[in-house]
Design an enzyme around this catalytic site. Structure first.
Site, PDB file in Angstrom:
ATOM      1  N   ASP A  86       0.886  -1.172   0.000  1.00 41.77           N
ATOM      2  CA  ASP A  86       0.000   0.000   0.000  1.00 41.77           C
ATOM      3  C   ASP A  86       0.918   1.215   0.000  1.00 41.77           C
ATOM      4  OD1 ASP A  86      -2.440   1.542   0.363  1.00 41.77           O
ATOM      5  OD2 ASP A  86      -1.839   1.835   2.442  1.00 41.77           O
ATOM      6  N   SER A  87       0.312   2.379  -0.147  1.00 40.38           N
ATOM      7  CA  SER A  87       1.105   3.605  -0.068  1.00 40.38           C
ATOM      8  C   SER A  87       1.568   3.881   1.359  1.00 40.38           C
ATOM      9  CB  SER A  87       0.252   4.780  -0.529  1.00 40.38           C
ATOM     10  OG  SER A  87      -0.862   4.896   0.340  1.00 40.38           O
ATOM     11  N   CYS A 126      -4.513  -1.613  -1.765  1.00 40.00           N
ATOM     12  CA  CYS A 126      -4.730  -0.181  -1.969  1.00 40.00           C
ATOM     13  C   CYS A 126      -5.722  -0.015  -3.119  1.00 40.00           C
ATOM     14  CB  CYS A 126      -3.382   0.453  -2.328  1.00 40.00           C
ATOM     15  SG  CYS A 126      -3.479   2.187  -2.783  1.00 40.00           S
ATOM     16  N   GLU A 177      -2.015   8.748   8.404  1.00 38.88           N
ATOM     17  CA  GLU A 177      -0.576   8.423   8.371  1.00 38.88           C
ATOM     18  C   GLU A 177       0.162   9.065   9.548  1.00 38.88           C
ATOM     19  OE1 GLU A 177       1.578   6.545   6.453  1.00 38.88           O
ATOM     20  OE2 GLU A 177      -0.154   5.648   5.486  1.00 38.88           O
ATOM     21  N   CYS A 222     -11.142   2.956   0.744  1.00 38.45           N
ATOM     22  CA  CYS A 222      -9.699   3.177   0.904  1.00 38.45           C
ATOM     23  C   CYS A 222      -9.285   2.342   2.103  1.00 38.45           C
ATOM     24  CB  CYS A 222      -9.424   4.660   1.163  1.00 38.45           C
ATOM     25  SG  CYS A 222      -7.730   5.012   1.692  1.00 38.45           S
ATOM     26  N   HIS A 234      -7.099   2.694   4.227  1.00 39.66           N
ATOM     27  CA  HIS A 234      -6.768   3.430   5.444  1.00 39.66           C
ATOM     28  C   HIS A 234      -7.992   3.623   6.358  1.00 39.66           C
ATOM     29  CE1 HIS A 234      -3.029   4.584   3.426  1.00 39.66           C
ATOM     30  NE2 HIS A 234      -2.616   5.174   4.540  1.00 39.66           N
TER      31      HIS A 234
END
Ligand code: DGL
Length: 268
Positions: free
Chosen positions: A16-17, A79, A158, A190, A192
């Site tokens: 993932d990012s 992601c 993040e 998403c 996240h």
């Protein structure tokens, strides 16, 4: 198209990012406890959701290539943004590696809605993608889909302070149009967002069903892994790497997921 390097331990590679894909890794670890896993957070290049397609493809090929070089024999793109823009390029480059993507589950959300109105929260790049438009066109039918691009949300997650006032204020702003539209189902598009599921549920109200896709992605990856008949490893901790700050990722997995693991840095 690239041939696969020979390796001693086949692994399940996940990327993932940033920390979002850990929500998929969490499900994978539950479903495949004896499989060696390797997670890369491409934190130095996050958020993908504000980048253009070329950039997302370039990074996904770079990270996917690293995972495959290190032994990944099934690759999970944990992601939605990378899946929307780069999964075709990944599959073209490595046709012999099963590659499992993560996509907003429009179909199950549509099935869950009693009022015929659903919301989707995702990154700007996911919402703008042709793949997302295709999913809506294919599965929405007569259900109205209210898509909400959520710039800024991944960046706050993040940072790791999941209880901040800033995060609550941004959620209130992002959810307002969905509340006004009186949707009864909201899709977390998403990876996240399940990390702030409680805060999101509080903002939307308890009458709204909040759906995610991580467990279905893990099931699909488990099926692919089992179909390859690859050997299992003794119960092993996943290898965690980040192109960003290893200390921060270690702190995040220890505090948010309660995993006693440390991440290492990666320069790619
Ligand atoms: N976690 C990623 C997703 O599911 C996006 C994060 C980003 O914008 O970098 O789309």
């Amino acid at each position: 198209m690239s041939s696969l390097p020979s390796i001693s331990t086949p692994r399940l590679g996940v990327f993932d990012s940033g920390v979002g894909g850990l929500t998929v890794l969490r499900e994978l670890r539950q479903q495949l406890p004896k499989v060696a896993m390797h997670y890369v957070a491409d934190t130095a290049h996050a958020p993908y959701g504000l980048r253009d397609a070329d950039y997302i493809i370039e990074r996904s090929l770079k990270v996917g290539g690293h995972l495959i070089d290190q032994g990944a024999r099934v690759l999970v793109v944990a992601c939605n943004t990378a899946t929307a823009h780069a999964i075709a390029a990944l599959r073209q480059r490595w046709p012999d590696v099963p590659i499992v993507g993560t996509e907003p589950g429009i179909k199950p959300a549509v099935a869950q809605s009693s009022v015929g109105r659903i919301g989707v929260m995702a990154t700007p790049a996911t919402i703008a993608s042709a793949r997302f438009a295709g999913l809506v066109q294919k599965h929405a039918g007569s259900v109205q889909v209210f898509s909400r691009a959520c710039p800024g949300l991944v960046e706050l997650i993040e940072r790791g302070d999941l209880q901040s006032e800033e995060l609550r204020a941004l959620l209130a702003h992002l959810c307002q149009p969905l509340i006004e539209a009186e949707v009864d189902t909201v899709l977390m598009g998403c990876t996240h967002y399940p990390l702030i599921q409680t805060q999101l549920q509080e903002t939307l109200g308890s009458q709204v069903k909040l759906l995610n896709i991580e467990s279905a992605v893990a099931q699909q990856a488990a099926r692919q892994w089992q179909a390859l008949g690859l050997p299992s490893a003794p119960e092993a901790a996943p290898l965690l790497q980040t192109t960003g700050d290893a200390e921060s990722l270690s702190r995040f997995v220890q505090q948010a997921l309660h995993w006693p693991l440390s991440a290492s840095g990666l320069l790619i």
